[in-house]
Design a protein around this motif. Structure first.
Motif, mmCIF file in Angstrom:
data_model
loop_
_atom_site.group_PDB
_atom_site.id
_atom_site.type_symbol
_atom_site.label_atom_id
_atom_site.label_comp_id
_atom_site.label_asym_id
_atom_site.label_seq_id
_atom_site.Cartn_x
_atom_site.Cartn_y
_atom_site.Cartn_z
ATOM 1 N N GLU A 23 -6.867 2.331 1.731
ATOM 2 C CA GLU A 23 -7.341 0.336 0.839
ATOM 3 C C GLU A 23 -6.400 0.220 2.335
ATOM 4 O OE1 GLU A 23 -4.235 0.337 -1.798
ATOM 5 O OE2 GLU A 23 -4.983 1.386 -3.603
ATOM 6 N N ASN B 266 -2.468 6.128 -1.090
ATOM 7 C CA ASN B 266 -3.776 5.760 -1.082
ATOM 8 C C ASN B 266 -3.599 4.833 0.764
ATOM 9 O OD1 ASN B 266 -3.869 5.630 -4.011
ATOM 10 N ND2 ASN B 266 -1.921 3.935 -3.988
ATOM 11 N N ASP C 53 -9.839 -0.892 4.240
ATOM 12 C CA ASP C 53 -10.540 -1.589 3.513
ATOM 13 C C ASP C 53 -9.700 -2.899 3.456
ATOM 14 O OD1 ASP C 53 -11.133 0.494 2.609
ATOM 15 O OD2 ASP C 53 -10.769 0.876 0.417
ATOM 16 N N ILE D 249 0.834 -1.595 -0.183
ATOM 17 C CA ILE D 249 -0.021 -0.444 -0.370
ATOM 18 C C ILE D 249 0.722 1.297 0.587
ATOM 19 C CG2 ILE D 249 -1.349 0.909 1.525
ATOM 20 C CD1 ILE D 249 -3.305 -1.414 2.234
#
Ligand code: DAH
Length: 347
Positions: free
Chosen positions: A28, A25, A31, A21
């Protein structure tokens, strides 16, 4: 693949994904955490397989599940910190300030040179007790011409080619109609009338370096008892000295205007060469600056002012001409184009 191997695999692949990652970002991460450690996540899913294991294996695998959860929870925390730090770093770098760069200048505007000249002349006349009055740019033929002793069909109307709006309405060709309008209003029992009126005027002209279909004038008018040509001369001498320098002389030449009698053209001794003759005065030593004269009795009478009892003088000057002479401007169009290379010279 047995459950233990699947757990091991989940751990490895989650760690790998975490590493991948990027700072930009960071979302993410959240998530992935939900996908792996969340209530309905992969780990919970694997946990369901526990009940199918033989009894002796359950505590071993259970322990492994807890280990994987602990390891991954820590890994998420670690990676979260790393990403947050990277984000701050990136922000710092992008916002970095190079204090050695030249600053951006804020440009400050200035009064237009014509406004400056107008205000300067207003100040001089205010100091002599004149009032400053406004006129109408859209004017009646009646005030622009007839009241200025230019009846219909008078040949001198040709001196000022005109923009007509209708037969009786036009764009004023000079500021002189303000004479009639202020004479009409003035109460002479309260003393003489002393006024100037600056403003824009219009003529049907082809624009070139010295002609413009619109330009600016200042009208002057003094009417009272015993006003003589001497008062006119004294006033004009004073304004000429203030505008062009204390050692200026003035000269009156006979001329013709329908609204003055006698009429004069006023010259000022050249401020550049002092009268010897140069390019500014075209080798004559004198520069024409305005038109003037004693108010025509008919102009007074049309305003209901008794021309036996009252007399006066009037003058009209052009601000463009004054500014062009003073600052050596050789193209009148410069005043109206708004080019900052022109306007900023008069800061
Ligand atoms: N109105 C004249 C013009 O535009 C200028 C002028 C001349 C005004 C003589 C006056 C005056 O008041 O007395 O050409």
């Amino acid at each position: 693949m047995d459950l233990q191997a699947q757990l091991e695999e989940l751990k490895k692949s989650t760690q790998a994904q975490l590493q991948a990652i990027k700072a930009e970002n960071a979302k993410e991460l959240q998530d992935l955490r939900v996908k792996v450690l969340g209530k309905k996540g992969s780990l919970t899913e694997l946990l369901k397989g526990l009940k199918d294991l033989p009894n002796e294996l359950r505590p071993v695998v259970g322990k492994q599940v807890n280990e994987v959860r602990d390891v991954l929870t820590k890994a998420f925390e670690e990676q979260g910190k790393i990403l947050a730090a990277a984000k701050i770093q990136a922000q710092l770098e992008s916002e970095s300030l190079d204090v050695t760069l030249p600053g951006r200048k804020i440009s400050v505007g200035n009064r237009h040179v014509l406004s400056q000249v107008t205000e300067e002349i207003e100040d001089i006349f205010l100091g002599m007790g004149f009032q400053v009055v406004d006129g109408y740019e859209v004017e009646q033929d009646y005030y622009n011409f007839e009241r200025m002793n230019l009846p219909k069909d008078h040949p001198a109307r040709d001196m000022q080619d005109t923009f007509y709006i209708s037969e009786d309405i036009l764009l004023r060709t000079h500021t002189s109609p303000v004479q009639a309008r202020t004479l009409d209003k003035h109460d002479f029992s309260k003393g003489p009338l002393k006024m100037i009126s600056p403003g824009r005027v219009f003529r049907r002209d082809t624009d070139d370096a010295t002609h413009s279909h619109q330009f600016h004038q200042i009208e002057g008018l003094v009417v009272g008892k015993n006003i003589s040509m001497g008062d006119l001369k004294g006033t004009l001498e004073m304004i000429s000295k203030k505008m062009f320098g204390e050692d200026r002389k003035i000269r009156l030449r006979p001329s013709y205007f329908p609204f003055t009698e006698p009429s004069v053209e006023v010259d000022v001794s050249c401020f550049k060469c002092g009268g010897k003759g140069c390019n500014v005065c075209k080798k004559t030593g004198w520069i024409e600056i305005l038109g003037a004269g004693m108010v025509h009795p008919r102009v007074l009478e049309m305003a209901g002012v008794d021309s036996e009892e009252y007399s006066g003088f009037a003058f009209g000057l052009g601000q463009e001409r004054i500014a062009m002479l003073r600052y050596g401007i050789n193209d009148i169009r410069g005043f109206y184009q708004g080019d900052s290379r022109f306007t900023e010279q008069f800061k």
